[in-house]
Design a protein around this motif. Structure first.
Motif, PDB file in Angstrom:
ATOM      1  N   LYS A 582      -2.134   0.808   3.729  1.00 57.35           N
ATOM      2  CA  LYS A 582      -3.009  -0.303   4.073  1.00 57.35           C
ATOM      3  C   LYS A 582      -4.050  -0.039   5.205  1.00 57.35           C
ATOM      4  O   LYS A 582      -3.847   0.706   6.206  1.00 57.35           O
ATOM      5  CB  LYS A 582      -2.216  -1.397   4.607  1.00 57.35           C
ATOM      6  CG  LYS A 582      -1.378  -1.963   3.456  1.00 57.35           C
ATOM      7  CD  LYS A 582      -0.630  -3.243   3.788  1.00 57.35           C
ATOM      8  CE  LYS A 582      -0.207  -4.110   2.463  1.00 57.35           C
ATOM      9  NZ  LYS A 582       0.214  -5.406   2.799  1.00 57.35           N
ATOM     10  N   TYR A 586      -4.915  -5.342   7.858  1.00 53.26           N
ATOM     11  CA  TYR A 586      -3.768  -5.968   7.917  1.00 53.26           C
ATOM     12  C   TYR A 586      -3.229  -6.172   9.621  1.00 53.26           C
ATOM     13  O   TYR A 586      -2.151  -6.743   9.858  1.00 53.26           O
ATOM     14  CB  TYR A 586      -2.716  -5.271   7.357  1.00 53.26           C
ATOM     15  CG  TYR A 586      -3.195  -5.445   5.862  1.00 53.26           C
ATOM     16  CD1 TYR A 586      -2.535  -6.475   5.129  1.00 53.26           C
ATOM     17  CD2 TYR A 586      -3.939  -4.625   4.944  1.00 53.26           C
ATOM     18  CE1 TYR A 586      -2.876  -6.718   3.731  1.00 53.26           C
ATOM     19  CE2 TYR A 586      -4.218  -4.793   3.931  1.00 53.26           C
ATOM     20  CZ  TYR A 586      -3.642  -5.767   3.004  1.00 53.26           C
ATOM     21  OH  TYR A 586      -3.995  -5.902   1.909  1.00 53.26           O
ATOM     22  N   TYR A 619       8.957   0.959   5.874  1.00 54.56           N
ATOM     23  CA  TYR A 619       8.585   0.152   4.662  1.00 54.56           C
ATOM     24  C   TYR A 619       9.491   0.526   3.351  1.00 54.56           C
ATOM     25  O   TYR A 619      10.355  -0.481   2.984  1.00 54.56           O
ATOM     26  CB  TYR A 619       7.202   0.142   4.429  1.00 54.56           C
ATOM     27  CG  TYR A 619       6.687  -0.790   3.195  1.00 54.56           C
ATOM     28  CD1 TYR A 619       6.655  -2.115   3.681  1.00 54.56           C
ATOM     29  CD2 TYR A 619       6.635  -0.552   1.936  1.00 54.56           C
ATOM     30  CE1 TYR A 619       6.486  -3.153   2.590  1.00 54.56           C
ATOM     31  CE2 TYR A 619       6.578  -1.217   0.980  1.00 54.56           C
ATOM     32  CZ  TYR A 619       6.082  -2.745   1.251  1.00 54.56           C
ATOM     33  OH  TYR A 619       5.811  -3.601   0.425  1.00 54.56           O
ATOM     34  N   THR A 810       1.440 -18.974  -1.092  1.00 54.19           N
ATOM     35  CA  THR A 810       1.290 -18.089  -2.273  1.00 54.19           C
ATOM     36  C   THR A 810       1.948 -18.877  -3.323  1.00 54.19           C
ATOM     37  O   THR A 810       0.851 -19.109  -4.666  1.00 54.19           O
ATOM     38  CB  THR A 810       1.969 -16.718  -2.155  1.00 54.19           C
ATOM     39  OG1 THR A 810       3.338 -17.220  -1.720  1.00 54.19           O
ATOM     40  CG2 THR A 810       1.054 -15.887  -1.371  1.00 54.19           C
ATOM     41  N   ARG A 882      -7.417  -0.921   1.357  1.00 48.50           N
ATOM     42  CA  ARG A 882      -6.655   0.203   1.698  1.00 48.50           C
ATOM     43  C   ARG A 882      -7.557   1.573   2.251  1.00 48.50           C
ATOM     44  O   ARG A 882      -8.511   1.474   2.180  1.00 48.50           O
ATOM     45  CB  ARG A 882      -6.159   0.735   0.378  1.00 48.50           C
ATOM     46  CG  ARG A 882      -5.156  -0.284  -0.352  1.00 48.50           C
ATOM     47  CD  ARG A 882      -4.060  -0.370   0.150  1.00 48.50           C
ATOM     48  NE  ARG A 882      -2.828  -1.486  -0.618  1.00 48.50           N
ATOM     49  CZ  ARG A 882      -2.755  -2.841  -0.149  1.00 48.50           C
ATOM     50  NH1 ARG A 882      -3.646  -3.309   0.322  1.00 48.50           N
ATOM     51  NH2 ARG A 882      -2.091  -3.693  -1.015  1.00 48.50           N
ATOM     52  N   GLY A 951      -0.434  -8.193  -6.048  1.00 49.97           N
ATOM     53  CA  GLY A 951      -0.476  -7.031  -5.271  1.00 49.97           C
ATOM     54  C   GLY A 951      -0.573  -5.758  -6.082  1.00 49.97           C
ATOM     55  O   GLY A 951      -0.456  -5.651  -7.282  1.00 49.97           O
ATOM     56  N   ARG A 955       2.865  -1.552  -2.849  1.00 46.23           N
ATOM     57  CA  ARG A 955       2.790  -2.656  -1.564  1.00 46.23           C
ATOM     58  C   ARG A 955       2.853  -4.033  -2.400  1.00 46.23           C
ATOM     59  O   ARG A 955       2.380  -5.029  -1.941  1.00 46.23           O
ATOM     60  CB  ARG A 955       1.794  -2.455  -0.713  1.00 46.23           C
ATOM     61  CG  ARG A 955       1.540  -1.432   0.192  1.00 46.23           C
ATOM     62  CD  ARG A 955       2.843  -1.320   0.952  1.00 46.23           C
ATOM     63  NE  ARG A 955       3.234  -2.298   2.023  1.00 46.23           N
ATOM     64  CZ  ARG A 955       2.737  -1.907   3.387  1.00 46.23           C
ATOM     65  NH1 ARG A 955       2.446  -0.715   3.833  1.00 46.23           N
ATOM     66  NH2 ARG A 955       3.182  -2.833   4.063  1.00 46.23           N
ATOM     67  N   CYS A 957       4.323  -7.456  -4.206  1.00 47.05           N
ATOM     68  CA  CYS A 957       4.851  -8.593  -3.624  1.00 47.05           C
ATOM     69  C   CYS A 957       6.686  -8.301  -4.021  1.00 47.05           C
ATOM     70  O   CYS A 957       7.021  -8.344  -5.239  1.00 47.05           O
ATOM     71  CB  CYS A 957       4.435  -9.677  -4.379  1.00 47.05           C
ATOM     72  SG  CYS A 957       5.500 -11.240  -3.917  1.00 47.05           S
TER      73      CYS A 957
HETATM   74  C1  HEM Z   1       3.223 -17.152  -6.655  1.00 48.29           C
HETATM   75  C2  HEM Z   1       3.537 -16.626  -5.792  1.00 48.29           C
HETATM   76  C3  HEM Z   1       3.166 -15.271  -5.208  1.00 48.29           C
HETATM   77  C4  HEM Z   1       2.075 -14.560  -5.165  1.00 48.29           C
HETATM   78  C5  HEM Z   1       0.815 -14.780  -6.267  1.00 48.29           C
HETATM   79  C6  HEM Z   1       2.362 -13.540  -4.682  1.00 48.29           C
HETATM   80  C7  HEM Z   1       1.431 -12.493  -4.222  1.00 48.29           C
HETATM   81  C8  HEM Z   1       1.399 -11.516  -3.463  1.00 48.29           C
HETATM   82  C9  HEM Z   1       0.347 -10.180  -3.263  1.00 48.29           C
HETATM   83  C10 HEM Z   1      -0.774 -10.263  -4.112  1.00 48.29           C
HETATM   84  C11 HEM Z   1       0.650  -9.568  -2.310  1.00 48.29           C
HETATM   85  C12 HEM Z   1       0.097  -8.404  -1.895  1.00 48.29           C
HETATM   86  C13 HEM Z   1      -0.663  -8.450  -0.451  1.00 48.29           C
HETATM   87  C14 HEM Z   1      -1.702  -7.396  -0.145  1.00 48.29           C
HETATM   88  O1  HEM Z   1      -1.363  -6.328  -0.449  1.00 48.29           O
HETATM   89  O2  HEM Z   1      -2.465  -7.755   1.007  1.00 48.29           O
HETATM   90  C15 HEM Z   1       1.909  -9.974  -1.876  1.00 48.29           C
HETATM   91  C16 HEM Z   1       2.611  -9.335  -0.901  1.00 48.29           C
HETATM   92  C17 HEM Z   1       3.784 -10.108  -0.230  1.00 48.29           C
HETATM   93  N1  HEM Z   1       4.510 -11.026  -0.876  1.00 48.29           N
HETATM   94 FE1  HEM Z   1       4.338 -12.491  -2.151  1.00 48.29          FE
HETATM   95  N2  HEM Z   1       3.249 -13.655  -3.727  1.00 48.29           N
HETATM   96  C18 HEM Z   1       3.974 -14.748  -4.178  1.00 48.29           C
HETATM   97  C19 HEM Z   1       5.331 -15.081  -3.450  1.00 48.29           C
HETATM   98  C20 HEM Z   1       5.873 -14.527  -2.530  1.00 48.29           C
HETATM   99  C21 HEM Z   1       7.203 -15.181  -2.084  1.00 48.29           C
HETATM  100  C22 HEM Z   1       8.053 -16.391  -2.561  1.00 48.29           C
HETATM  101  C23 HEM Z   1       7.744 -13.983  -1.043  1.00 48.29           C
HETATM  102  C24 HEM Z   1       8.938 -14.521  -0.343  1.00 48.29           C
HETATM  103  C25 HEM Z   1       9.794 -13.544  -0.498  1.00 48.29           C
HETATM  104  C26 HEM Z   1       6.695 -13.317  -1.028  1.00 48.29           C
HETATM  105  C27 HEM Z   1       6.796 -12.171  -0.217  1.00 48.29           C
HETATM  106  C28 HEM Z   1       5.658 -11.225  -0.198  1.00 48.29           C
HETATM  107  C29 HEM Z   1       5.739 -10.178   1.088  1.00 48.29           C
HETATM  108  C30 HEM Z   1       6.794  -9.975   1.977  1.00 48.29           C
HETATM  109  C31 HEM Z   1       4.533  -9.374   0.982  1.00 48.29           C
HETATM  110  C32 HEM Z   1       4.119  -8.249   1.464  1.00 48.29           C
HETATM  111  C33 HEM Z   1       4.512  -6.784   0.990  1.00 48.29           C
HETATM  112  C34 HEM Z   1       3.834  -5.713   1.632  1.00 48.29           C
HETATM  113  O3  HEM Z   1       2.507  -6.176   2.080  1.00 48.29           O
HETATM  114  O4  HEM Z   1       3.837  -4.720   1.208  1.00 48.29           O
HETATM  115  N3  HEM Z   1       5.523 -13.580  -2.015  1.00 48.29           N
HETATM  116  N4  HEM Z   1       2.224 -11.323  -2.387  1.00 48.29           N
END
Ligand code: HEM
Ligand SMILES: Cc1cc2nc3c(=O)[nH]c(=O)nc-3n(C[C@H](O)[C@H](O)[C@H](O)COP(=O)(O)OP(=O)(O)OC[C@H]3O[C@@H](n4cnc5c(N)ncnc54)[C@H](O)[C@@H]3O)c2cc1C
Length: 1010
Positions: A582, A586, A619, A810, A882, A951, A955, A957
């Motif tokens: 990343k 961030y 992580y 999200t 990144r 994502g 990394r 989701c």
């Molecule tokens: C439709 C719903 C959702 C979508 C489209 C989505 C999409 C994404 C995307 C695109 C990322 C990557 C962000 C990045 O790299 O900057 C991400 C990361 C993440 N999401 Fe989701 N998300 C959703 C719902 C959720 C939910 C319900 C949770 C609860 C647990 C969650 C927890 C996370 C976490 C903790 C990350 C960070 C992971 C990391 O940076 O390694 N997401 N999500």
């Protein structure tokens, strides 16, 4: 194997920005160039091959005990340049069929350019040369005949890029029916035709020259073979007619062991291009090899040899001189090889037989036809050019013109970029030349350096403008001049006369920045203000949709940041194995204040802050620990909680009786209720109040702030320690974040409730308290902590809240997009309703509207519609940025040094035609359905893989399965229960930040007639 090599005589890397220094590598017969690019001193391959196909390699430099070393493979250091580490690829479904005629430098530029830019249509190369494209300039410098050493790319390379090769001579083109015909009777249809047939060497129309043997021209390997055979065991008398580059190079290359004479018309060799003064300097160098010159001489005739009257024996000059000759080599210029168009009634050739083109090398007066290289006369916009038409016979001009054509075919709307013509020649020593004097000539020359020592630079001027530059022994000065010309920043004649050294020009960093070649808005290259301005104003979606269309698949959006819109970029950046971690962006999303060490490095506490975690070891452990809890099989246990929320929401929406609501707010209401029920068995009371209390709007403003801060990581880091910095920066950018009076974020109760339950559960004497028998997600996480101490209490407390933090916007964005897109496409809504209504009825007894997740997962069209909505409206509107790892990376033929911020913006990637097809901009759920063919399956696989909805790579989701369950069930129940009517906002009204939502959609939920 890479190993360390000492740099000879280097005791310091103290170079000014833009300064370059050539140094020898000990133990290898090689040189590298040290340069200060953008403030960092790098060692790169020798400049010799600069105008070549392959990018220069950058070698790691290290200091030890006052000496400097580079690390690399011996062969790579020697070769100077690096073959691209990629194969050319084809993708998607372009409809154009490109035919390239001629297998030379121009053709290579077109082919590489097309495939690099993701062109996936068929490409056919028709060439009469009898072998694959070669490095033509080597012919006259070394008289090479070994194809293995001359060919640029092998058969396999062309095959891997699906380039069809036809060995034949083109004899005509029918521009109306768009067909090319060949000598052997072939007919080839095209939609785009690129002509790059090069030059035909001129012959002398003088007595004897047409009939006698052993008189040669030099254009290809066949010619070289004949010359080499005629020279045989050396000791020959060779007369070279023509004292321009080819003549001079041949003379130099054959001088050893033969008796070589050059006959030239001008006063000094190369006079037409370099002037008399410089021509004479070069002449001296060649004379030192034993070559004799007859200058200002006219040739009268060739006379047969006494021993073999079929062959040449003498050359007579007009002044009566008779030169003995075993063989004669003519270097008297070339004519554009366009015989196949001579009698064509549609095209008008220029007087010299060339084709006139515009800046994109489109032939004027013809549609879909391009001409590049030695046959193209094009408008020159270099210094002193004024757009006058020129025909330049340089290797790099042909190749760059080819690349320009490729860009035009792939993105016709993109303006062609000017490139500086560069030329090099082996004339005793290496001559370098850049710019051009043909458009308006030159009237003076500024000579710097020490010609006697073979180190000089000549600047050709017209008025005060430097229009061209030639040098020997001062390569960096030429490379610098070429860049300055490209940027229109060449110093004036007066400055050079006053002794200014071009290398001392203190250029703004941007010009010598390693990313200087990457196209993009000019302001973006200067500072991140351009990017941040767009982020602050919520214009990220617009950038995502327009930037790549304007600048191509690689765009520089900041001094150190590049966006990619291609499979090549996506695969490199988000493949876990490649180590792109990343970026500093961030920092702005960090939930913790870091500590700082004496080297100003930031250290973040170990609290489970997924989105901003920079420590990959931590992580990976955290992700492994929580994995089982967030698996669908476990999450399905919470379905009844989601069902209850759905029932309550539907009840309340029914009661609204079709009144208009804000779709985003209602989806937020449902999502926060679902999260409350699943994670904490709790309700924030939003459904009952028919309001989310302004929490979605407030959260979105937060993203505006984070998006701007993220683009200034240094400020973000400083803001951790100083409220004043944070406040001042926020005020300047108008991103102050205040909470309205009486605003109640749901995070407060979430935090309090989870904290209280965790404390109670972990108390040592639980018996004193009532047992907590709630079977929600928090209960699972508490159990996880009890089972696995590595999942610490800190992690537990944080993750309880993260479910809401990461999930509420999200899921709201995804649900809003799905409902808005389905509802605004009546046929799609009907189709989804047809799938879901039978299921809502069949489950009517168990629960009025909800559908079991197992069933929802099987609804192919409904799932496709959700996926398609997320494709067109991804929740992230900026690049998932990144950092390029230590080794650096080469993408699209450009080298990106370590530390460059790179990424794909899902908004553009998800509309990439090479991935999603020509209808990528349209909402077509059917594209996700498998219609049974293998081709279809392959297409779907590519769409699934090159996708950032969840994502990228390591990394991605962690909440995906939870989100898919909630979104799938809510969409199914709402479309099953209502006919939804929406009024969509205009595209330009949308605001998108790092998190992007479809705001402003008005919706009415009308009872479906069952
Ligand atoms: C439709 C719903 C959702 C979508 C489209 C989505 C999409 C994404 C995307 C695109 C990322 C990557 C962000 C990045 O790299 O900057 C991400 C990361 C993440 N999401 Fe989701 N998300 C959703 C719902 C959720 C939910 C319900 C949770 C609860 C647990 C969650 C927890 C996370 C976490 C903790 C990350 C960070 C992971 C990391 O940076 O390694 N997401 N999500
Ligand atoms: C010996 C030599 C040395 C040179 N040295 C230098 C140098 O040091 N630096 C520099 O910058 N430039 C140099 N040049 C010039 C440079 O090579 C040319 O400007 C460049 O190759 C032009 O590229 P092109 O694609 O237009 O044509 P070419 O590279 O000549 O390619 C033309 C191709 O078209 C094919 N062809 C022609 N007619 C037909 C037809 N009817 N049907 C099918 N195929 C056809 C030919 O066989 C050939 O494969 C040199 C040229 C020569 C000949």
């Amino acid at each position: 194997m890479a190993q360390e090599y000492k740099l000879k005589g280097v005791t310091s890397l103290d170079l000014k920005p833009g300064e370059k220094k050539e140094v020898e590598v000990e133990g290898l017969d090689a040189k590298v160039l040290l340069l200060n690019a953008g403030g960092t001193v790098q060692a790169t391959g020798d400049v010799e091959d600069a105008p070549a196909l392959d990018a220069l390699t950058v070698f790691k430099t290290t200091e030890r005990d006052g000496a400097f070393y580079i690390t690399g493979e011996a062969a790579t250091i020697k070769a100077g340049s690096r073959k691209p580490n990629k194969r050319i690829v084809t993708a998607g479904a372009n409809t154009d069929k490109v035919i390239v005629v001629g297998g030379g430098s121009g053709a290579l530029g077109v082919i590489e350019g097309l495939r690099e830019k993701g062109f996936s249509g068929p490409v056919t190369l028709i060439s009469s040369e009898g072998y694959l494209p070669i490095d033509r300039p080597k012919l006259s410098k070394a008289l090479l005949t070994d194809l293995a050493k001359l060919q640029w790319r092998d058969q396999e390379w062309f095959k891997s890029g699906s380039v069809e090769i036809v060995e034949d001579e083109v004899t005509g083109v029918d521009f109306s029916s768009k067909t090319v015909s060949t000598k052997s009777g072939g007919k080839f249809a095209y939609t785009k035709l690129v002509l790059s047939t090069g030059g035909t060497p001129r012959l002398l129309q003088l007595p004897g020259f047409k009939v006698l043997g052993n008189i040669f021209t030099l254009r290809n390997v066949h010619d070289v073979k004949k010359i080499v055979a005629a020279i045989g065991e050396k000791g020959k008398k060779i007369v070279v007619i023509g004292s321009s580059f080819i003549g001079m190079e041949i003379a130099g290359a054959t001088a050893a062991g033969n008796d070589v004479t050059v006959v030239g018309m001008e006063k000094a060799p190369l006079e037409r291009v370099l002037g008399e003064k410089v021509g004479n300097i070069i002449k001296k160098g060649i004379e030192s090899k034993g070559v004799k010159f007859y200058m200002s001489a006219g040739v009268e005739k060739a006379e047969p040899s006494a021993s073999d009257p079929a062959k040449v024996g003498f050359v007579h000059l007009k002044d009566g001189t008779k030169l003995e000759a075993d063989l004669v080599i003519l270097g008297v210029g070339v004519a554009p090889a366009t015989e196949y168009l001579k009698d064509n009634s549609v095209v008008r050739l220029e007087q010299d037989g060339s084709l006139k083109t515009d800046e994109s090398f489109s032939v004027i007066g013809l549609k879909d036809v391009y001409a590049v290289g030695d046959i193209a006369t094009y408008p020159y916009h270099g210094p002193g050019g004024d757009g006058k038409y020129v025909r330049i016979e340089h290797w790099n001009v042909a190749q760059n013109a080819g690349r320009t054509v490729a860009s035009h075919i792939v993105s016709p709307g993109i303006k062609a970029e000017f490139f500086t013509p560069v030329f090099w020649s082996a004339l005793g020593a290496q001559l370098r030349y850049c710019g051009n004097t043909m458009a308006n000539g030159w009237d003076d020359l500024v000579l710097q350096g020490k010609p006697d020592e073979g180190k000089w630079a000549a600047y050709y001027t017209k008025g005060e403008t430097v229009v061209a530059m030639a040098s020997m022994g001062m390569d960096p000065a030429m490379a610098q001049s070429a860049q300055l010309m490209q940027l229109g920043r060449m110093p004036s004649k007066k400055q050079l006369q006053d002794g200014l050294d071009v290398l001392s020009v203190g250029p703004p960093q941007l010009f010598f920045h390693p990313l200087a070649r990457v196209p993009g808005p000019r302001l973006a290259a200067l500072s991140n203000i351009w990017h941040a301005y767009h982020a602050r104003n919520g214009l990220m979606l617009r950038l995502g949709r327009t930037l790549h269309a304007k600048y191509g698949p690689v765009v520089r959006v900041g001094p150190n940041e590049v966006w990619f819109d291609s499979r090549e970029g996506f695969k490199a950046i988000y493949n876990t194995a490649n180590g792109f971690e990343k970026s500093d962006f961030y920092l702005a999303t960090s939930l913790n204040k870091p500590t700082i060490d004496w080297r100003l490095n930031l250290h973040f506490p170990d609290t489970l802050d997924f989105l901003s975690e920079f420590d990959m070891k931590r992580y990976r452990l955290q992700r492994r620990l929580i994995g089982p809890v967030y698996q669908t099989s476990n999450l399905k246990r919470f379905e009844p909680a989601v069902d209850a929320v759905i029932e309550q929401a539907i009840h309340e929406l029914r009661a609204l009786d079709g009144a208009e609501v804000d779709l985003k707010e209602w989806m937020h209401i449902i999502v926060v209720e679902c999260l409350g029920a699943v994670v904490l068995s709790w309700s924030p009371g939003y459904i009952k109040n028919r309001s989310d209390g302004g929490t979605s709007t407030q959260g979105y403003t937060g993203w505006k702030r984070k998006s701007v801060f993220g683009l200034f990581p240094t400020v973000t880091a400083a803001a951790f320690f100083s409220k004043t910095i944070s406040r001042t920066f926020s005020n300047i950018w108008g991103i102050t974040f205040s909470t309205p009076k009486g605003f109640k974020p749901f995070f407060t109760p979430v935090y309090q409730k989870s904290s209280k339950r965790i404390a109670a559960a972990l108390r040592t004497a639980p018996k004193l308290h009532r047992a907590d028998d709630r079977k929600d997600l928090l209960a699972d996480l508490i159990q996880l902590h009890k089972d696995k101490p590595a999942f610490t209490e800190t992690y537990l407390r944080r993750l309880a809240v993260t479910n809401f933090g990461a999930g509420h916007e999200t899921m709201c964005a995804a649900l809003t997009a799905a409902m808005a897109m389905i509802a605004s496409h009546p046929a799609v809504q009907r189709h989804v309703a047809d799938e879901v209504t039978p299921l809502t009825r069949s489950h009517a007894r168990a629960s009025q509207n909800s559908i079991p997740y197992d069933d929802i997962q099987k609804l192919k069209y409904t799932q496709a519609s959700i996926k398609e909505s997320q494709r067109l409206h991804p929740v992230i509107g900026m690049s998932l940025s990144r950092r390029v790892p230590l080794a650096g990376v080469s993408l699209h033929g450009i080298y990106f040094p370590p530390g460059t911020t790179v990424g794909c913006n899902p908004v553009s990637l998800h509309r990439n035609r090479a991935i999603f097809g020509d209808d990528a901009d349209a909402f077509v759920p059917e594209r996700w359905l498998n219609r049974g063919t293998q081709e279809d399956e392959e297409r779907r696989r590519v769409m699934e893989r090159c996708n950032l909805t969840w994502g990228g790579g390591g990394r991605a989701c962690p909440g995906r399965h939870l989100a898919e369950m909630v979104v799938g069930k809510v969409v199914g129940a709402l479309v099953g229960g209502f006919e939804v009517r929406v009024e969509m906002p205009r595209e330009e009204e949308g605001r998108g930040y790092f998190v992007a939502m479809l705001t402003g959609v008005r919706a009415r939920f009308l009872l479906r007639n069952r």
